[in-house]
Design a protein around this motif. Structure first.
Motif, PDB file in Angstrom:
ATOM      1  N   TYR A 173      10.532 -54.574  87.355  1.00  0.00           N
ATOM      2  CA  TYR A 173      11.982 -54.823  87.353  1.00  0.00           C
ATOM      3  C   TYR A 173      12.608 -54.380  86.031  1.00  0.00           C
ATOM      4  O   TYR A 173      13.689 -53.795  85.998  1.00  0.00           O
TER       5      TYR A 173
ATOM      6  N   GLY B  29      14.680 -51.394  87.309  1.00  0.00           N
ATOM      7  CA  GLY B  29      15.716 -52.186  87.967  1.00  0.00           C
ATOM      8  C   GLY B  29      17.134 -51.699  87.724  1.00  0.00           C
ATOM      9  O   GLY B  29      17.947 -51.686  88.643  1.00  0.00           O
TER      10      GLY B  29
ATOM     11  N   LEU C 271      16.072 -52.032  93.014  1.00  0.00           N
ATOM     12  CA  LEU C 271      15.065 -52.887  93.634  1.00  0.00           C
ATOM     13  C   LEU C 271      14.109 -52.094  94.513  1.00  0.00           C
ATOM     14  O   LEU C 271      12.922 -52.433  94.613  1.00  0.00           O
TER      15      LEU C 271
ATOM     16  N   GLU D 218      20.654 -53.162  89.195  1.00  0.00           N
ATOM     17  CA  GLU D 218      20.292 -54.498  88.732  1.00  0.00           C
ATOM     18  C   GLU D 218      20.493 -54.594  87.219  1.00  0.00           C
ATOM     19  O   GLU D 218      20.431 -53.588  86.502  1.00  0.00           O
TER      20      GLU D 218
END
Length: 426
Positions: A83, A87, A93, A202
């Motif tokens: 991540y 990310g 993801l 993210e």
């Protein structure tokens, strides 16, 4: 030719009526032996001899190590580490899913272990962030195929036995570059899908959190470094490495991450034994089947058949790749390795392909088979974990196949992708 038709027809019949694949292999071998006048006891002996190999001890231990890693929190920490790395990209993801499979596959060596352990983490997380459930499941299943290519892969060990003693260390090293290529192809595909469907980016965790996550992630990945590095440098064998993997996974899960206790080890062992028994019976039955094939000189017949079609090695390699993908759609990886290797390895070797390259080409094709109906094991497990249907997920998986097939073709026709690392360490 009559015994060959007995073998093919009985195997096909039992497969169509839904008999488990191991029983299909064993029963068709037995009936063919009877048709040839060979004592049936020889088939039983071949089944037993198929699993009487010291290197095969590594398979149960790698399976157990993968189970401990899944339950001991190692999978979650690898996801968190991935991540941090990818990310923040568009469709991050989905890329995390690919990277964690690259890492976890290199630790557990199992596509099914990857799906079972990280799928329950990744799929709900992706759905919550706005990804289609079917795509989330599809990318989880497709990326898990790196687990059978990136070492330590117990399927590489099965190939080494079926091919007659190919170096396991060389096979492990040969899997790295193609395995990473599969991951990159899926990440690139995911990126363009994310742009088209407007999947989100993210946010990267804080610096303090990132340091802790990186520390935990590197501890988990150290297992792969110890295992493959130890084998490559001759410090220990693959069997010894598998035992070390079990001890290291248990140490992390119990003493460092503290997500399992000594009491939890027993049910983990029981669960692993069920998988191990299935795998070893498959190997034994496939070994008897492979012996019958060799006895009937099928490899020579197949070689002559391909060469009678054309002497163009490019066309033959393409035909073999198509054949392997089709076989992967209807059979599982382990039995196919034992059955196909003695038949096709002489064909490709006669055309200049090394056994190392063929091993990776074989596993890449069978990895695609894990993602396809009607028998793709990875697809079945992924749909179960993702709580969706095979029909819907298969449509999303098809989008990911072109990149995976491109990697197969590159590895097939550029041998250096598989031989560079083994040559470097030899």
């Amino acid at each position: 030719m009559e015994p060959i038709w007995v073998l093919v027809s009985t195997f096909s019949f039992f497969l169509v009526i839904g008999l488990p694949i191991a029983f299909c292999l064993a029963t068709s071998s037995l009936l063919t032996a009877i048709a040839m006048g060979i004592p049936p006891l020889i088939v039983a002996q071949r089944i037993a001899r198929g699993v009487q190999s010291v290197p095969l001890i590594a398979i149960p231990l790698f399976v157990l190590a993968g189970s401990i890693m899944a339950k001991g929190g190692i999978a979650k920490r690898i996801v968190d580490f991935a991540y941090i790395l990818v990310g923040p990209f568009k469709g991050g993801l989905a890329m995390v899913n690919c990277v964690q499979s690259m890492f976890f596959g290199g630790v557990s060596g199992s596509a099914i272990a990857d799906i079972s352990s990280t799928g329950p983490i990744m799929i709900p997380m992706m759905v919550e962030k706005g990804y289609d459930r079917e795509f989330a499941t599809a990318i989880t299943v497709a990326s898990s195929t790196q687990g059978i290519i990136i070492p330590p892969s117990h399927n590489m060990i099965i190939f080494a036995m079926a091919a007659g003693g190919v170096s396991i260390a060389d096979l492990f090293l040969a899997g790295y570059i193609p395995g990473i290529m599969v991951g990159l192809s899926l990440m690139i595909t995911s990126y363009f899908i994310a742009i088209k469907r407007d999947y989100p980016r993210e946010k990267r965790p804080s610096f303090k959190e990132s340091i802790q996550i990186t520390k935990d992630g590197l501890l988990s990945l150290l297992a792969a470094v110890i295992i493959v590095g130890g084998i490559a440098f001759g410090i220990f064998t693959a069997t010894e490495a598998s035992a070390i993997a079990v001890l290291y996974a248990a140490f992390l899960g119990i003493f460092i991450y503290k997500e399992i206790t000594f009491k939890d080890l027993f049910p983990i062992v029981v669960e692993s034994v069920k998988t191990i028994c299935t795998v070893l019976f498959l190997i034994g039955a496939a070994s008897a089947f492979g012996w019958i094939i060799t006895y009937l000189q099928v490899p020579a017949l197949v070689t002559n058949f391909f060469l009678s079609l054309t002497t163009n090695r490019i066309i033959i390699f393409l035909l073999i790749n198509i054949l392997l993908i089709l076989l992967g759609m209807v059979m599982d990886v382990a039995p196919l390795i034992v059955i196909v290797t003695p038949v096709l390895l002489p064909v490709v070797q006669s055309l200049g392909m090394s056994s190392i390259t063929f091993a990776v080409v074989l596993l890449l094709n069978l990895g695609i088979g894990l993602t396809t109906p009607p028998v793709g094991t990875g697809l079945f497990v992924g749909c179960s974990v993702g709580k969706t249907t095979m029909e819907k997920t298969a449509k999303s998986t098809m989008i990911l196949w072109p990149g995976m097939i491109l990697v197969v073709l590159l590895v097939t026709f550029i041998p250096a992708l598989t031989t560079f690392l083994p040559n470097l360490f030899n």
